[in-house]
Design a protein around this motif. Structure first.
Motif, PDB file in Angstrom:
ATOM      1  N   TYR A   5       0.886  -1.303   0.096  1.00 25.21           N
ATOM      2  CA  TYR A   5      -0.100   0.106   0.184  1.00 25.21           C
ATOM      3  C   TYR A   5       0.987   1.113  -0.105  1.00 25.21           C
ATOM      4  O   TYR A   5       0.723   2.248  -0.575  1.00 25.21           O
ATOM      5  N   TYR A   6       1.940   1.204   0.895  1.00 25.51           N
ATOM      6  CA  TYR A   6       2.833   2.592   1.134  1.00 25.51           C
ATOM      7  C   TYR A   6       3.555   2.754  -0.315  1.00 25.51           C
ATOM      8  O   TYR A   6       3.599   3.862  -0.539  1.00 25.51           O
ATOM      9  N   VAL A   7       3.971   1.684  -0.861  1.00 26.91           N
ATOM     10  CA  VAL A   7       4.520   1.872  -2.278  1.00 26.91           C
ATOM     11  C   VAL A   7       3.944   2.292  -3.352  1.00 26.91           C
ATOM     12  O   VAL A   7       4.388   3.392  -3.988  1.00 26.91           O
ATOM     13  N   LYS A   8       2.694   1.807  -3.131  1.00 25.37           N
ATOM     14  CA  LYS A   8       1.688   2.405  -4.383  1.00 25.37           C
ATOM     15  C   LYS A   8       1.342   3.855  -4.004  1.00 25.37           C
ATOM     16  O   LYS A   8       1.215   4.517  -5.027  1.00 25.37           O
ATOM     17  N   GLU A  36       4.156   5.842  -5.268  1.00 25.76           N
ATOM     18  CA  GLU A  36       4.298   6.002  -6.666  1.00 25.76           C
ATOM     19  C   GLU A  36       3.075   6.825  -7.417  1.00 25.76           C
ATOM     20  O   GLU A  36       3.625   7.645  -8.341  1.00 25.76           O
ATOM     21  N   LYS A  37       2.042   7.002  -6.931  1.00 22.31           N
ATOM     22  CA  LYS A  37       0.974   7.856  -7.459  1.00 22.31           C
ATOM     23  C   LYS A  37       0.805   8.913  -6.846  1.00 22.31           C
ATOM     24  O   LYS A  37       0.375  10.100  -7.639  1.00 22.31           O
ATOM     25  N   HIS A  59       1.586  12.340  -9.150  1.00 19.96           N
ATOM     26  CA  HIS A  59       0.742  12.243 -10.306  1.00 19.96           C
ATOM     27  C   HIS A  59      -0.713  12.841  -9.900  1.00 19.96           C
ATOM     28  O   HIS A  59      -1.674  12.970 -10.890  1.00 19.96           O
ATOM     29  N   CYS A  60      -1.042  13.233  -8.619  1.00 17.71           N
ATOM     30  CA  CYS A  60      -2.270  13.715  -8.169  1.00 17.71           C
ATOM     31  C   CYS A  60      -2.712  14.860  -8.551  1.00 17.71           C
ATOM     32  O   CYS A  60      -1.519  15.885  -8.039  1.00 17.71           O
ATOM     33  N   GLN A  61      -3.555  15.457  -9.083  1.00 18.10           N
ATOM     34  CA  GLN A  61      -3.890  16.909  -9.185  1.00 18.10           C
ATOM     35  C   GLN A  61      -4.980  17.427  -8.976  1.00 18.10           C
ATOM     36  O   GLN A  61      -5.528  18.575  -8.945  1.00 18.10           O
ATOM     37  N   LEU A  99      -6.791   7.101  -3.352  1.00 17.19           N
ATOM     38  CA  LEU A  99      -5.396   6.342  -2.862  1.00 17.19           C
ATOM     39  C   LEU A  99      -5.736   5.901  -1.489  1.00 17.19           C
ATOM     40  O   LEU A  99      -5.032   5.275  -0.870  1.00 17.19           O
ATOM     41  N   LEU A 100      -7.083   6.306  -1.270  1.00 16.77           N
ATOM     42  CA  LEU A 100      -7.477   5.957   0.300  1.00 16.77           C
ATOM     43  C   LEU A 100      -7.486   4.257   0.527  1.00 16.77           C
ATOM     44  O   LEU A 100      -7.935   3.818  -0.441  1.00 16.77           O
TER      45      LEU A 100
END
Length: 64
Positions: free
Chosen positions: A28-31, A34-35, A38-40, A48-49
């Motif tokens: 979960y932490y890695v994902k 990574e994401k 890119h969040c806008q 991501l929750l």
């Protein structure tokens, strides 16, 4: 020192919440890491929750 304690609490909060939702905290932490770049929008972060993210669940036994 106080800022370090606050940062540690944030990280532990992410880990415990992942466990409570049946996720492998490391995956979960890695994902999330990574994401996040890119969040806008708020919606991008909400995906991501732990209760929204699409990861394989590891089961209740791992949440203990």
């Amino acid at each position: 020192m106080v800022n370090g304690a606050k940062a540690l609490c944030l990280h532990f909060s992410l880990i415990r919440t992942a466990k409570l939702h049946g996720l492998d905290p490391c995956r979960y932490y890695v994902k999330v890491l990574e994401k996040i770049p890119h969040c806008q929008s708020v919606e991008d972060y909400e995906v991501l929750l732990p209760w929204n993210i699409q990861l394989e669940r590891v089961g209740v036994a791992a949440a203990a």
